[in-house]
Design an enzyme around this catalytic site. Sequence first.
Site, PDB file in Angstrom:
ATOM      1  N   GLU A 332      -6.083   6.629  -1.852  1.00 31.28           N
ATOM      2  CA  GLU A 332      -4.965   6.056  -1.086  1.00 31.28           C
ATOM      3  C   GLU A 332      -4.539   7.032  -0.008  1.00 31.28           C
ATOM      4  O   GLU A 332      -4.442   8.238  -0.254  1.00 31.28           O
ATOM      5  CB  GLU A 332      -3.724   5.810  -1.965  1.00 31.28           C
ATOM      6  N   TRP A 370      -4.211   2.633   2.325  1.00 33.93           N
ATOM      7  CA  TRP A 370      -3.204   1.819   1.638  1.00 33.93           C
ATOM      8  C   TRP A 370      -2.318   1.205   2.704  1.00 33.93           C
ATOM      9  O   TRP A 370      -1.611   1.958   3.369  1.00 33.93           O
ATOM     10  CB  TRP A 370      -2.365   2.669   0.672  1.00 33.93           C
TER      11      TRP A 370
END
Length: 416
Positions: A332, A370
Amino acid sequence: MVKEKIFPDNFLWGVATSAFQLEGSPYADWASWDALLDTKPDVTNHYALYKEDLNLLKDLGVNAYRFSLEWSRIQPREHAWDDSAIAHYQEVVDILVKNNIEPIVTLHHFTHPIWFIKKYPWHEAASIEKFLLFIERIVSTLKGIRHWITFNEPYVLILGGYFEGCTPPGIKDVSLGVKALKNILTSHGKAYDIIHSHIPDAKVSVAHNMAALAPWRIWNPLDSLLSRIAKHFYNHSLIDAFLTGTLHIKFPFKKAIEIVVPIKDKLDFFGVNYYTRIHMRFNPFKKMGVELRHRDIDGYGLTDMGWEIHPHGLEKVLRYASKLEVPLIITENGIATHDSEKKIKFMKRHVDVLERCIKDGIDVRGYFYWSLIDNYEWLQGLDARFGLYRVDFDTLKRRPTNAAAYYSYLIKSRDF
Ligand code: FCB
């Protein structure tokens, strides 16, 4: 001039999501935790609109997708399994595989079935067995997945659920939190073996949230001490425990503790979630004397959530994680902003740092932005706009931001 090839072949360029943040679930502990979810129970309605959203992956040109399974949909009650939910996730995997998009599946991304958190919260030893039953069910049923993440951000889970008490189960008790962490890591170790017994060539990891940590006032020895302790606990202790099988936790102004955890070498790659830098300030009126702050030092600004944009920190955390001597994947990295141009600069700056790290010999095999679409952010709700695609939460329409086109370009221009 031929461009020098830096990113390895088969580098995973992807986006990351989590089930609850897109789909909600009436059976999950978080559903009753946040009043906002009474009005938006299915958030982006991804559970119904998944085909449309998986098409966005094709539009982007990514070759990997990280998503999670919502345990509470699969096992809504302790003794009731919903096979249609497993079939749903199998369909997601099949669509990905058909389109040459590598699935990376997270088994636990913060949420739990309500029955689990009520009867078997993580500080109870019985939590381990209950979680492993779920793992066993999933890995013996779902086909076509090689990359598994057992837990997303175990430390964030514990700090929120047992230290701050701001997330389920909402406890504020450090010693219960330490017990819970031990049980979670034990579950990881056992889940690692279960997954490998079904899928011998599986690649298993956790996704560890790592932050750049620094003293607020560099001249203040207490701020420096706190930032060193925080770095040791938050970033390093888990990595060291994967190397040694012992979790060593230092506390500010207290005795350190050591806990044996069966996770030595239970790792085939290591997932790093990196977002920001946090400054530590000694404040006697705060818990353990610690106050956390963000400030814009590099001049890249703060995100809509007030987080400092600090691309250089990515290099620091990757360097430490490379100690593990397993491939690293950035599971992420992203920014909450309404401003696409800011999102583009954020991505470019972080991928530039990543490129430098790979050039320097750090073995990184993937980067996941993300997130694919805007979604529910745990403590902020719907206003934190992380998505490459903007979601209108009234009509549920998805619309590409300029950052989506940029990410496609970035992927193509870096040897994909
Ligand atoms: C991470 C979480 C993820 C998302 C991002 C913004 O810590 O893993 O679910 O909320 O932060």
